[in-house]
Design an enzyme around this catalytic site. Structure first.
Site, mmCIF file in Angstrom:
data_model
loop_
_atom_site.group_PDB
_atom_site.id
_atom_site.type_symbol
_atom_site.label_atom_id
_atom_site.label_comp_id
_atom_site.label_asym_id
_atom_site.label_seq_id
_atom_site.Cartn_x
_atom_site.Cartn_y
_atom_site.Cartn_z
ATOM 1 N N HIS A 98 0.867 -1.178 0.000
ATOM 2 C CA HIS A 98 0.000 0.000 0.000
ATOM 3 C C HIS A 98 0.904 1.228 0.000
ATOM 4 C CE1 HIS A 98 -3.073 2.916 1.074
ATOM 5 N NE2 HIS A 98 -4.003 1.990 0.916
ATOM 6 N N ASP A 99 0.802 2.032 -1.036
ATOM 7 C CA ASP A 99 1.748 3.132 -1.197
ATOM 8 C C ASP A 99 1.597 4.225 -0.151
ATOM 9 O OD1 ASP A 99 -0.698 3.866 -2.252
ATOM 10 O OD2 ASP A 99 0.048 4.259 -4.289
ATOM 11 N N HIS A 177 -10.089 27.040 -48.951
ATOM 12 C CA HIS A 177 -10.404 25.778 -49.638
ATOM 13 C C HIS A 177 -9.242 25.358 -50.541
ATOM 14 C CE1 HIS A 177 -14.529 26.320 -48.228
ATOM 15 N NE2 HIS A 177 -14.436 27.566 -48.672
ATOM 16 N N GLN A 253 -15.604 9.783 -1.194
ATOM 17 C CA GLN A 253 -14.261 9.473 -0.692
ATOM 18 C C GLN A 253 -13.197 10.196 -1.506
ATOM 19 O OE1 GLN A 253 -11.555 5.603 -0.936
ATOM 20 N NE2 GLN A 253 -13.040 5.392 0.719
ATOM 21 N N SER A 301 17.634 13.293 -45.621
ATOM 22 C CA SER A 301 17.169 12.034 -46.184
ATOM 23 C C SER A 301 18.368 11.112 -46.337
ATOM 24 C CB SER A 301 16.507 12.258 -47.548
ATOM 25 O OG SER A 301 16.328 11.037 -48.235
ATOM 26 N N SER A 302 18.147 9.828 -46.109
ATOM 27 C CA SER A 302 19.254 8.879 -46.214
ATOM 28 C C SER A 302 19.677 8.648 -47.657
ATOM 29 C CB SER A 302 18.866 7.542 -45.569
ATOM 30 O OG SER A 302 17.749 6.976 -46.239
ATOM 31 N N LYS A 307 17.522 17.218 -49.456
ATOM 32 C CA LYS A 307 16.310 17.449 -48.665
ATOM 33 C C LYS A 307 16.602 18.037 -47.281
ATOM 34 C CE LYS A 307 12.763 14.809 -48.871
ATOM 35 N NZ LYS A 307 11.893 13.652 -48.599
ATOM 36 N N ASN A 315 7.182 15.864 -35.946
ATOM 37 C CA ASN A 315 7.328 15.266 -34.627
ATOM 38 C C ASN A 315 6.326 15.874 -33.655
ATOM 39 O OD1 ASN A 315 8.494 15.341 -31.761
ATOM 40 N ND2 ASN A 315 9.822 13.815 -32.724
ATOM 41 N N ARG A 350 -1.819 8.173 -12.929
ATOM 42 C CA ARG A 350 -0.387 7.885 -13.053
ATOM 43 C C ARG A 350 0.148 8.235 -14.447
ATOM 44 N NH1 ARG A 350 -1.300 4.327 -8.664
ATOM 45 N NH2 ARG A 350 0.513 4.366 -7.268
#
Length: 467
Positions: A98-99, A177, A253, A301-302, A307, A315, A350
């Site tokens: 019990h925390d 539009h 409660q 870009s790989s 680019k 992200n 949490r």
């Protein structure tokens, strides 16, 4: 390679989620407020302050006021809370399962050294676990918002407002539009976002962080049974407000968490507006209105070395969506509880830090993305010069005003401009030729002849001052 042949990584100190791994530096300030360790420190804080509150007000018969040294010693339990404290609490909780009870025992272990061993029963006096938890979460969320999230969000809005001011007079072709429309200025369009985001921050700054401490079902039953002479509602209110929170006088409660739902809805709305900014900036980059400043040594870009991808905005979009997924769920879940108590809120809360973490990470990425943008004024000007038909709105509106003023020959202005412009490219010469053949008053004709797509921006630049 079979799973049995792989080397297990689970024993290593590696993060399961990206916020605690790849993106930890961007969200680290939240750890001091919304992590499990921070929650436990805040529980210790609430328990210690309740102990001090009861003693200093001599709420229980026989209680004497604490000395200044004893008060300082009790509060040092909170200020000295560290990694060893976290480990000790984990050991106690392994036994109590019990925390909050573990927190009670953790504090109790330290009372003898303060000369307070006889007051061990005062720790967690008349409290249910939710009395401690609701206040601990309220303190943690408040401090995370006020000390970490809001300053980052305010700084971003200020950065956006600065961009708006810098480009307040830079004319830009609008797109409604997705089609060419009445010109604006780049600064005014950016200012719209600064204004929208700022309104949400104003709402968030007004958040009430509610708390309660009233026993197992919110009736003060144990309190009254133990000390019927005390004004327990006043004791509760003064304690909660003393923590810098708003007292909730009527609960089951649990504290009802409505304030949390309100806050998370406002933060989620801020996130959605910021998401809209990201998609707009991404789109402006894609049509060349902004040039991205390459980061030295970075790879876009790989396979395509030319680019420079708008990854910061992409992200941010993803993290804003993840943040809202959590915040929306919390807002919907936390306002409901079966009868007087169930534990769905405990599991949900949490994840508060995760919701704010993804939002804070997005704010960081948007700020970095905006820093790497240069306005391509030549592209904006060229786009305007190839869309003279957008002046059709101005011409037909001037014709309407002329008709009202009694100038003859101004019939069907909309239809005449529709025939000229709809589905057709109109250059400057053709538009001016059309204007000269309308029979406008000299003043009106001169104004329209002088008008270009780049000057047809109304008071857009002045509107930036509204930010």
């Amino acid at each position: 390679m079979s799973s049995s042949a792989r080397v297990s990584l689970s024993s290593e100190a590696l993060a399961l989620g990206p916020l605690d791994g790849r993106y930890r530096p961007a969200v680290a300030p939240l750890i001091d407020h919304l992590s499990e360790a921070a929650l436990n420190r805040n529980r210790v804080h609430v328990e210690v302050e309740w102990f001090i509150h009861l003693a200093q007000h001599q709420v229980l018969p026989g209680l004497e006021k604490l000395t200044a040294e004893q008060e300082a010693g009790l509060r040092a339990i909170v200020t000295d809370f560290n990694a060893d404290s976290v480990a000790e609490l984990a050991e106690i909780e392994a036994v109590t399962v019990h925390d909050v009870k573990a927190v009670e025992y953790y504090i109790g272990r330290r009372l003898e050294a303060l000369g307070l061993a006889q007051l061990t029963p005062l720790v967690h006096f008349a409290c249910t676990s939710e009395d401690i938890n609701n206040l601990s979460y309220a303190v943690g969320v408040r401090d995370a918002v006020v000390d970490v999230w809001l300053p980052a969000a305010r700084a971003l809005v200020a950065q956006i407002a600065d961009m708006a001011r810098a480009d307040r007079a830079t004319p830009m072709l609008s797109h409604t539009h997705g089609q060419p429309a009445t010109p604006t200025t780049l600064g005014k369009e950016i200012a719209v976002f600064a204004h929208r985001l700022g309104r949400q921050l104003d709402r968030i700054e007004k958040t009430e962080f509610l708390g309660k401490i009233n026993g197992a079902t919110g009736t003060y039953a144990a309190h009254v049974a133990a000390v019927p002479s005390a004004d327990w509602q006043q004791v509760s209110e003064s304690f909660v407000t003393g923590l810098g929170l708003t007292w909730n006088p009527l609960t089951t409660q649990i504290e009802s968490h409505d304030w949390q739902a309100e806050l998370y809805a406002d933060v989620a709305r801020f996130n959605r507006i910021l998401h809209n900014l990201c998609t707009d900036m991404w789109s402006y980059i894609s049509i060349g209105y902004f040039q991205q400043i390459p980061v030295p040594g970075a790879t876009g870009s790989s396979t395509m070395p030319h680019k420079v991808n708008p990854i910061r905005f992409e992200n941010a979009e993803a993290n804003l969506e993840l943040s809202n997924g959590i915040l929306d769920t919390l807002g919907a879940t936390l306002v409901t509880s079966r009868w007087q108590r169930d534990l769905t809120d405990s599991s949900g809360q949490r994840n508060i830090g995760v919701g704010f973490g993804h939002s804070l990470l997005a704010i960081s990425n948007v700020a970095k993305g905006l820093e790497r943008l240069d306005t391509a004024a030549d592209v904006l000007a060229n786009d305007l010069d190839h869309n003279w038909e957008v002046l059709g709105e101005a011409v037909q509106t001037v014709m309407r005003a002329e008709a009202i003023a009694g100038v003859p020959g101004m019939e069907n202005p909309y239809e005449r401009l529709k025939d000229l412009t709809r589905g057709h490219r109109v250059d400057g010469a053709r538009m001016q030729e059309f204007v000269k053949g309308l029979g406008l008053s000299a003043d009106a004709e001169a104004r329209l002849i002088a008008l270009t797509p780049g000057t047809y921006t109304g008071v857009a630049d002045a509107l930036v001052d509204r930010v």
